[in-house]
Scaffold this motif. Structure first.
Motif, PDB file in Angstrom:
ATOM      1  N   THR A   8       0.833  -1.198   0.000  1.00  0.00           N
ATOM      2  CA  THR A   8       0.000   0.000   0.000  1.00  0.00           C
ATOM      3  C   THR A   8       0.872   1.255   0.000  1.00  0.00           C
ATOM      4  N   VAL A   9       0.400   2.281  -0.698  1.00  0.00           N
ATOM      5  CA  VAL A   9       1.116   3.557  -0.765  1.00  0.00           C
ATOM      6  C   VAL A   9       0.350   4.591   0.049  1.00  0.00           C
ATOM      7  N   LEU A  10       1.047   5.239   0.978  1.00  0.00           N
ATOM      8  CA  LEU A  10       0.442   6.292   1.780  1.00  0.00           C
ATOM      9  C   LEU A  10       0.283   7.547   0.927  1.00  0.00           C
ATOM     10  N   MET A  11      -0.918   8.118   0.933  1.00  0.00           N
ATOM     11  CA  MET A  11      -1.212   9.273   0.089  1.00  0.00           C
ATOM     12  C   MET A  11      -1.068  10.577   0.858  1.00  0.00           C
ATOM     13  N   ASP A  12      -0.733  11.634   0.126  1.00  0.00           N
ATOM     14  CA  ASP A  12      -0.680  12.972   0.702  1.00  0.00           C
ATOM     15  C   ASP A  12      -2.097  13.432   1.018  1.00  0.00           C
ATOM     16  N   ASN A  13      -2.300  13.990   2.198  1.00  0.00           N
ATOM     17  CA  ASN A  13      -3.628  14.448   2.593  1.00  0.00           C
ATOM     18  C   ASN A  13      -4.137  15.586   1.722  1.00  0.00           C
ATOM     19  N   GLU A  14      -3.240  16.280   1.034  1.00  0.00           N
ATOM     20  CA  GLU A  14      -3.650  17.394   0.189  1.00  0.00           C
ATOM     21  C   GLU A  14      -4.256  16.919  -1.136  1.00  0.00           C
ATOM     22  N   ILE A  15      -4.033  15.641  -1.480  1.00  0.00           N
ATOM     23  CA  ILE A  15      -4.592  15.109  -2.728  1.00  0.00           C
ATOM     24  C   ILE A  15      -6.112  15.015  -2.615  1.00  0.00           C
ATOM     25  N   ARG A  16      -6.807  15.506  -3.605  1.00  0.00           N
ATOM     26  CA  ARG A  16      -8.273  15.536  -3.578  1.00  0.00           C
ATOM     27  C   ARG A  16      -8.830  14.123  -3.562  1.00  0.00           C
ATOM     28  N   PHE A  17      -9.863  13.934  -2.755  1.00  0.00           N
ATOM     29  CA  PHE A  17     -10.481  12.612  -2.610  1.00  0.00           C
ATOM     30  C   PHE A  17     -11.992  12.780  -2.710  1.00  0.00           C
ATOM     31  N   GLU A  18     -12.598  12.125  -3.695  1.00  0.00           N
ATOM     32  CA  GLU A  18     -14.056  12.163  -3.868  1.00  0.00           C
ATOM     33  C   GLU A  18     -14.615  10.774  -3.585  1.00  0.00           C
ATOM     34  N   THR A  19     -15.399  10.668  -2.527  1.00  0.00           N
ATOM     35  CA  THR A  19     -15.922   9.371  -2.109  1.00  0.00           C
ATOM     36  C   THR A  19     -16.950   8.848  -3.119  1.00  0.00           C
ATOM     37  N   GLN A  20     -16.671   7.665  -3.659  1.00  0.00           N
ATOM     38  CA  GLN A  20     -17.596   7.005  -4.580  1.00  0.00           C
ATOM     39  C   GLN A  20     -18.428   5.928  -3.888  1.00  0.00           C
ATOM     40  N   LEU A  21     -17.852   5.329  -2.850  1.00  0.00           N
ATOM     41  CA  LEU A  21     -18.518   4.235  -2.129  1.00  0.00           C
ATOM     42  C   LEU A  21     -18.029   4.250  -0.686  1.00  0.00           C
ATOM     43  N   THR A  22     -18.949   3.953   0.230  1.00  0.00           N
ATOM     44  CA  THR A  22     -18.591   3.876   1.645  1.00  0.00           C
ATOM     45  C   THR A  22     -18.988   2.521   2.210  1.00  0.00           C
ATOM     46  N   LYS A  23     -18.091   1.916   2.947  1.00  0.00           N
ATOM     47  CA  LYS A  23     -18.389   0.676   3.665  1.00  0.00           C
ATOM     48  C   LYS A  23     -18.267   0.957   5.165  1.00  0.00           C
ATOM     49  N   ASN A  24     -19.371   0.738   5.879  1.00  0.00           N
ATOM     50  CA  ASN A  24     -19.386   0.920   7.330  1.00  0.00           C
ATOM     51  C   ASN A  24     -19.442  -0.440   8.007  1.00  0.00           C
ATOM     52  N   LEU A  25     -18.390  -0.786   8.713  1.00  0.00           N
ATOM     53  CA  LEU A  25     -18.359  -2.016   9.498  1.00  0.00           C
ATOM     54  C   LEU A  25     -18.651  -1.612  10.940  1.00  0.00           C
ATOM     55  N   GLU A  26     -19.905  -1.797  11.350  1.00  0.00           N
ATOM     56  CA  GLU A  26     -20.404  -1.223  12.598  1.00  0.00           C
ATOM     57  C   GLU A  26     -19.848  -1.929  13.838  1.00  0.00           C
ATOM     58  N   ALA A  27     -19.919  -1.212  14.959  1.00  0.00           N
ATOM     59  CA  ALA A  27     -19.545  -1.768  16.258  1.00  0.00           C
ATOM     60  C   ALA A  27     -20.769  -2.369  16.931  1.00  0.00           C
ATOM     61  N   ASP A  28     -20.535  -3.341  17.771  1.00  0.00           N
ATOM     62  CA  ASP A  28     -21.580  -3.893  18.631  1.00  0.00           C
ATOM     63  C   ASP A  28     -21.600  -3.060  19.902  1.00  0.00           C
ATOM     64  N   TRP A  29     -22.606  -2.191  20.032  1.00  0.00           N
ATOM     65  CA  TRP A  29     -22.660  -1.256  21.160  1.00  0.00           C
ATOM     66  C   TRP A  29     -23.280  -1.877  22.406  1.00  0.00           C
ATOM     67  N   ASN A  30     -23.754  -3.105  22.333  1.00  0.00           N
ATOM     68  CA  ASN A  30     -24.454  -3.724  23.459  1.00  0.00           C
ATOM     69  C   ASN A  30     -23.562  -3.772  24.705  1.00  0.00           C
ATOM     70  N   GLY A  31     -24.021  -3.138  25.781  1.00  0.00           N
ATOM     71  CA  GLY A  31     -23.287  -3.133  27.032  1.00  0.00           C
ATOM     72  C   GLY A  31     -22.188  -2.095  27.111  1.00  0.00           C
ATOM     73  N   LYS A  32     -21.914  -1.397  26.004  1.00  0.00           N
ATOM     74  CA  LYS A  32     -20.787  -0.461  25.988  1.00  0.00           C
ATOM     75  C   LYS A  32     -21.116   0.841  26.704  1.00  0.00           C
ATOM     76  N   PHE A  33     -22.379   1.244  26.623  1.00  0.00           N
ATOM     77  CA  PHE A  33     -22.810   2.476  27.267  1.00  0.00           C
ATOM     78  C   PHE A  33     -24.064   2.205  28.081  1.00  0.00           C
ATOM     79  N   ASP A  34     -24.054   2.619  29.340  1.00  0.00           N
ATOM     80  CA  ASP A  34     -25.223   2.506  30.210  1.00  0.00           C
ATOM     81  C   ASP A  34     -25.641   3.899  30.649  1.00  0.00           C
TER      82      ASP A  34
END
Length: 264
Positions: free
Chosen positions: A103-129
């Motif tokens: 993998t090549v680390l990219m410069d943060n100044e390079i423009r990035f246009e999101t075409q697709l998003t993948k959200n791998l969610e957390a299991d919040w059960n018991g994490k907050f009361d």
């Protein structure tokens, strides 16, 4: 909820070292935002990388992973108000995957246009009361070793001095029942009473040992002690009897991450 050692304002210098990911500190007060770990990279085989990330995420159910995709470029991100060792372990393993994929680390100044998003969610059960007992405070700490902070429960109370020893024995038993491995207190005697500032927490929260504490079950058991020991919440006497003598350790793990030794 999860108590114990975490990072929010500063990176755990000396514990972790990342090639790809950068630490974005949290901002408290009125402008609350998550502390985050994030990288922007490009990779030749993006499908293969995504499969590896999804398989890895199965071992870290209590953290989320967000991946934004633009062609062969990705922004990978996780965050939380309390970043535990657990999160840094996950990122350490992702770093190994990125290295294996050339993998090549990219410069943060390079423009990035999101075409697709993948959200791998957390299991919040018991994490907050949502706590039901007003006598329990949820507090953070100042910085300890490796810039660590600590999330604890605090109870201010007073009781007859003669009952202190048995009261402490009961509290230790409650801690053992409620998955709490850190218990210490400050004190100050006042005539035949004693003012106590009680702290309950845990140590480092790792992939191998995430500890969930039911804050309301714990609070209910402490509340039952009010009749047994004539326990009252808050302090008695003048300000000079504020419980500043301590900390007195009853249960402790990962002490260097939790206790300021210059205050002992």
């Amino acid at each position: 909820m999860i108590l114990g050692v975490y990072w929010y304002f500063k990176f755990p210098e000396g514990l972790y070292n990342f090639q790809y990911f950068k630490f974005l500190k949290g901002i408290g007060s009125r402008v609350n935002n998550l502390a985050e770990l994030e990288t922007k990279v490009s990779v030749n085989n993006i499908d293969q990388l995504l499969i590896k990330l999804e398989n890895l995420k199965l071992n870290y159910s209590k953290a989320y992973l967000n991946v934004k995709i633009n062609g062969n470029q990705l922004i990978i991100n996780t965050g939380e108000y309390n970043l535990y060792d657990y999160h840094f372990q996950m990122i350490s393993e992702i770093e190994q995957i990125l290295q294996s994929e050339d993998t090549v680390l990219m410069d943060n100044e390079i423009r990035f246009e999101t075409q697709l998003t993948k959200n791998l969610e957390a299991d919040w059960n018991g994490k907050f009361d949502k706590k039901k007992h007003n006598f329990i405070q949820i507090i953070g700490s100042d910085f300890k070793k490796y810039n660590a902070e600590n999330l604890s429960l605090r109870i201010d109370c007073n009781l007859p001095l003669i009952s202190k020893k048995k009261f402490m024995i009961d509290l230790i038993q409650i801690c053992r029942e409620e998955n709490i491995f850190v218990f210490y207190y400050n004190e100050c005697e006042f005539e035949n009473h004693i003012n106590l500032m009680l702290f309950f927490s845990n140590g480092r929260q790792t992939k191998e040992n995430i500890q969930i504490v039911n804050i309301n079950s714990f609070g209910h058991k402490v509340e039952l002690l009010t009749q047994k020991y004539n326990l009252k919440f808050g302090y008695t006497g003048e300000f000079k009897y504020y419980p500043s003598k301590g900390p007195h350790l009853q249960l402790i793990v990962d002490e260097e991450f939790i206790i300021s030794h210059n205050n002992r």
